[in-house]
Scaffold this active site. Sequence first.
Site, PDB file in Angstrom:
ATOM      1  N   ASP A 135       0.853  -1.172   0.000  1.00  0.00           N
ATOM      2  CA  ASP A 135       0.000   0.000   0.000  1.00  0.00           C
ATOM      3  C   ASP A 135       0.901   1.237   0.000  1.00  0.00           C
ATOM      4  OD1 ASP A 135      -3.238   0.445   1.595  1.00  0.00           O
ATOM      5  OD2 ASP A 135      -2.149   1.739   0.197  1.00  0.00           O
TER       6      ASP A 135
ATOM      7  N   GLU B 188     -10.875   6.717   4.687  1.00  0.00           N
ATOM      8  CA  GLU B 188      -9.889   6.116   5.591  1.00  0.00           C
ATOM      9  C   GLU B 188      -9.986   6.635   7.018  1.00  0.00           C
ATOM     10  OE1 GLU B 188      -6.860   6.307   1.945  1.00  0.00           O
ATOM     11  OE2 GLU B 188      -6.022   5.540   3.786  1.00  0.00           O
TER      12      GLU B 188
HETATM   13  O1  LIG Z   1       0.240  14.438   3.583  1.00  0.00           O
HETATM   14  N1  LIG Z   1      -0.578  13.894   4.344  1.00  0.00           N
HETATM   15  O2  LIG Z   1      -1.114  14.455   5.345  1.00  0.00           O
HETATM   16  C1  LIG Z   1      -0.945  12.542   4.071  1.00  0.00           C
HETATM   17  C2  LIG Z   1      -1.809  11.869   4.943  1.00  0.00           C
HETATM   18  C3  LIG Z   1      -2.131  10.537   4.676  1.00  0.00           C
HETATM   19  C4  LIG Z   1      -1.578   9.945   3.566  1.00  0.00           C
HETATM   20  O3  LIG Z   1      -1.858   8.679   3.367  1.00  0.00           O
HETATM   21  C5  LIG Z   1      -2.174   8.339   2.043  1.00  0.00           C
HETATM   22  O4  LIG Z   1      -3.333   9.047   1.633  1.00  0.00           O
HETATM   23  C6  LIG Z   1      -3.755   8.792   0.366  1.00  0.00           C
HETATM   24  C7  LIG Z   1      -3.232   9.943  -0.530  1.00  0.00           C
HETATM   25  O5  LIG Z   1      -3.571   9.744  -1.818  1.00  0.00           O
HETATM   26  C8  LIG Z   1      -3.339   7.496  -0.224  1.00  0.00           C
HETATM   27  O6  LIG Z   1      -4.336   7.131  -1.125  1.00  0.00           O
HETATM   28  C9  LIG Z   1      -3.082   6.429   0.822  1.00  0.00           C
HETATM   29  S1  LIG Z   1      -4.346   5.415   1.169  1.00  0.00           S
HETATM   30  C10 LIG Z   1      -4.044   4.014   0.182  1.00  0.00           C
HETATM   31  O7  LIG Z   1      -3.784   4.524  -1.117  1.00  0.00           O
HETATM   32  C11 LIG Z   1      -3.766   3.532  -2.126  1.00  0.00           C
HETATM   33  C12 LIG Z   1      -3.421   4.271  -3.413  1.00  0.00           C
HETATM   34  O8  LIG Z   1      -4.195   5.446  -3.505  1.00  0.00           O
HETATM   35  C13 LIG Z   1      -5.122   2.832  -2.174  1.00  0.00           C
HETATM   36  O9  LIG Z   1      -5.186   1.914  -3.247  1.00  0.00           O
HETATM   37  C14 LIG Z   1      -5.316   2.106  -0.860  1.00  0.00           C
HETATM   38  O10 LIG Z   1      -6.571   1.442  -0.804  1.00  0.00           O
HETATM   39  C15 LIG Z   1      -5.223   3.083   0.293  1.00  0.00           C
HETATM   40  O11 LIG Z   1      -5.157   2.359   1.505  1.00  0.00           O
HETATM   41  C16 LIG Z   1      -2.428   6.888   2.083  1.00  0.00           C
HETATM   42  O12 LIG Z   1      -3.175   6.603   3.277  1.00  0.00           O
HETATM   43  C17 LIG Z   1      -0.758  10.615   2.669  1.00  0.00           C
HETATM   44  C18 LIG Z   1      -0.433  11.943   2.941  1.00  0.00           C
END
Ligand SMILES: O=[N+]([O-])c1ccc(O[C@@H]2O[C@@H](CO)[C@H](O)[C@H](S[C@@H]3O[C@H](CO)[C@@H](O)[C@H](O)[C@H]3O)[C@@H]2O)cc1
Length: 607
Positions: free
Chosen positions: A289, A494
């Site tokens: 992930d 999430e």
């Molecule tokens: O800057 N910050 O504050 C920050 C906070 C949380 C973040 O965490 C991130 O945030 C999202 C930003 O795009 C991401 O998608 C992932 S979640 C993950 O992403 C995958 C691809 O998108 C999916 O297929 C999965 O199913 C999912 O569990 C992560 O938790 C990132 C940055």
Amino acid sequence: AYGDAQLPYKDPGLPVEDRVRDLLGRMTLAEKIGQMTQIERLVASPQVLKDNFIGSLLSGGGSVPRKGATAAEWMSMITDFQKACLSTRLGIPMIYGIDAVHGHNNVYGATIFPHNVALGATRDPELVKRIGAATALEVRATGIQYAFAPCIAVCRDPRWGRCYESYSEDHRIVQAMTELIPGLQGDVPQNFTSGMPYVAGKNKVAACAKHFVGDGGTQNGINENNTIIDRQGLMSIHMPAYLDSLRKGVSTVMISYSSWNGFKMHANHDLITGFLKGRLKFKGFTISDWEGIDRITSPAGANYSYSVQAGILAGIDMIMVPNNYQSFISILTGHVNSGVIPMSRIDDAVTRILRVKFTMGLFENPMPDATLADQLGKQEHRDLAREAVRKSLVLLKNGKPGDAPLLPLPKKAAKILVAGSHADNLGYQCGGWTIEWQGDTGRITVGTTILDAVKAAVDPSTTVVFAENPDAEFVKNGGFSYAIVAVGEHPYTETKGDSMNLTIPDPGPSTIQTVCGAVRCATVLISGRPVVIQPFLGATDALVAAWLPGTEGQGVTDVLFGDYGFTGKLPRTWFKSVDQLPMNYGDAHYDPLFPLGFGLTTKGKAY
Ligand SMILES: O=[N+]([O-])c1ccc(O[C@@H]2O[C@@H](CO)[C@H](O)[C@H](S[C@@H]3O[C@H](CO)[C@@H](O)[C@H](O)[C@H]3O)[C@@H]2O)cc1
């Protein structure tokens, strides 16, 4: 160097395994590690892709070429990246992944389907397969070849912020809904071997069963936390849908952030290599992930060298880095050169990645197909989404004790009231993972709100009045024949969606009390999960669980006005109190407000 024609791996007439073996044998360590590296588009450039032999890119939630970017603009971005990858020594095409989890939801103008909890309520795997096929076409309309879907989590506690991404608390329903995979990828051929990856060509996309394993079983539904359950429980509740996914040829499996009995899944060799790859014979590729290996340690990133070692040795083949690729590449290179990670592990990972790329025809068709651009948001797909909405709505109440049923509502009435925070808000009705990672409010894309749908559905002689949060006098003196009130949860994704109280935000409950206290009313509840409803259950005449329906709001009015009957069934237990949680069908303390499978029905004109 040979001309292309003489390079065996470039010969589509050769068996995939021969092409893989030939190509692997030609690759340097840098080229192999590049294939294992997936980076976010925001840190990518043609030069970065070439210099690092990058094999995969992604868009994280909300990561788009430009706000409102057209299909053509997406294709242009993909083309530029792909040209860079094809210009490398061996010309291995990149695969681009995105979270198309309820339609192509990052993309403006895409059809947004109901989220998985709603699809679970339909009990219709064939419908879900059709949704997969439509989604594949819309993903390909932007030149993208890989969707991080389906999420096959078995959500066991609605306090989890991702519970709406789960089809059901019942693994059998989740197993049935793995039909999304043949929708996305195509039907596996006769004499197919379970565990092999399969993608039927350039109108289909590689799928991703996620998140392996036990993501929906964390204590108190805390996101990315600890799933405390014995092996028999893990294997009987959270694992079955992976067997169905492998039988259907799923090409990739994404590893869960969560832990099993305190052990991080991203470091779990027994389950990834021993069970998924060994026992189940999975031959596609596993993918971490987002920063999944970083989060092996606490705090995340505290020891990235260990994270790389543990994640790769556990059996993860592709790392969704997604940003600090230089660090990942140099640390992994160091681990191989020092013998911490054997070349055989690298070769296993690259073999799996190349197997997927060859199988899906990426070497033969690396470039976007411009003829598919008009698939984005196609009316046929919107009609399919509308059908899904109709079939997903669950009727929880229809008339107060002693009263006649309220639904279906008459289309012809002097004047009706439409009220509530969610009645005219496309962003709210789509929920998280829509245009923005966390979703958004307002008219965020092309679609039909519930209010739009009511206006389109009623008789031309019927006056429709909209008031988001009217006062009692207004309602009392309005002369309304009846009211429709749409309220619910605001979008979340999430951890932001983790909730210990599961109440809906004000003024939702008071809007219901005010409106329904003065006129007969149908409440449409927009939520990703069961929420606290006792404060207004008695006040409303009818109550519909509409989940997160997406862009096609006419699916709601199709059943409210009786063109179709209500058929949806709860895919999850509706609790009486959050103090009961976790509480799932079959538990000794099972004492629901509405049980799994509950749903009143009405007769519709169509069926
Ligand atoms: O800057 N910050 O504050 C920050 C906070 C949380 C973040 O965490 C991130 O945030 C999202 C930003 O795009 C991401 O998608 C992932 S979640 C993950 O992403 C995958 C691809 O998108 C999916 O297929 C999965 O199913 C999912 O569990 C992560 O938790 C990132 C940055």
